[in-house]
Design a protein around this motif. Structure first.
Motif, PDB file in Angstrom:
ATOM      1  N   SER A  19      43.488  37.568  31.949  1.00  0.00           N
ATOM      2  CA  SER A  19      42.819  36.486  31.096  1.00  0.00           C
ATOM      3  C   SER A  19      43.136  37.059  29.553  1.00  0.00           C
ATOM      4  O   SER A  19      43.197  35.924  28.954  1.00  0.00           O
ATOM      5  N   GLU A  30      39.128  35.022  25.199  1.00  0.00           N
ATOM      6  CA  GLU A  30      39.179  35.537  26.405  1.00  0.00           C
ATOM      7  C   GLU A  30      37.922  35.079  27.255  1.00  0.00           C
ATOM      8  O   GLU A  30      38.155  34.785  28.648  1.00  0.00           O
ATOM      9  N   VAL A  33      38.470  31.417  28.727  1.00  0.00           N
ATOM     10  CA  VAL A  33      39.542  31.825  29.970  1.00  0.00           C
ATOM     11  C   VAL A  33      38.862  32.186  31.022  1.00  0.00           C
ATOM     12  O   VAL A  33      38.838  31.462  32.266  1.00  0.00           O
ATOM     13  N   ARG A  34      38.044  33.166  31.054  1.00  0.00           N
ATOM     14  CA  ARG A  34      37.386  33.632  32.147  1.00  0.00           C
ATOM     15  C   ARG A  34      36.198  33.092  32.751  1.00  0.00           C
ATOM     16  O   ARG A  34      36.149  32.623  33.935  1.00  0.00           O
ATOM     17  N   HIS A  47      44.277  30.471  39.529  1.00  0.00           N
ATOM     18  CA  HIS A  47      44.436  31.921  39.126  1.00  0.00           C
ATOM     19  C   HIS A  47      44.658  32.703  40.661  1.00  0.00           C
ATOM     20  O   HIS A  47      44.214  32.003  41.829  1.00  0.00           O
TER      21      HIS A  47
END
Length: 89
Positions: A19, A30, A33-34, A47
């Protein structure tokens, strides 16, 4: 004499990134993204889970397609209709 024909099948390989690296490459936080993995959205970020570890296949068609769906102002259907309406000169 019989010649041997060799066929080369291109092998697709992708780089697995985390990530933090995906966020760096896309210039995003980040946490964002997570969140795209955790959130129960209709279109989550593609993912791969390795237990508690989440990785992304950089350069994969799934990731590229996901990003392309977020391009604003690109409506292929509208562009085709506009092209049909233009008079031919």
């Amino acid at each position: 004499m019989l010649q041997q024909i060799s066929t080369t099948i291109p092998q697709l390989t992708w780089e697995f990134i985390d990530s933090k690296e995906l966020a760096r490459r896309w210039s995003l936080p980040e946490s964002w993204v997570r969140d795209q993995v955790r959130r129960r959205t209709a279109d989550p970020l593609p993912h791969i889970r390795f237990g508690k570890y989440v990785r992304y296949r950089w350069g994969s068609p799934e990731l590229e397609s996901w990003a392309e769906r977020r391009i604003v102002g690109l409506n292929i259907g509208t562009a085709r209709k506009a092209a049909k309406r233009e008079p031919i000169q």
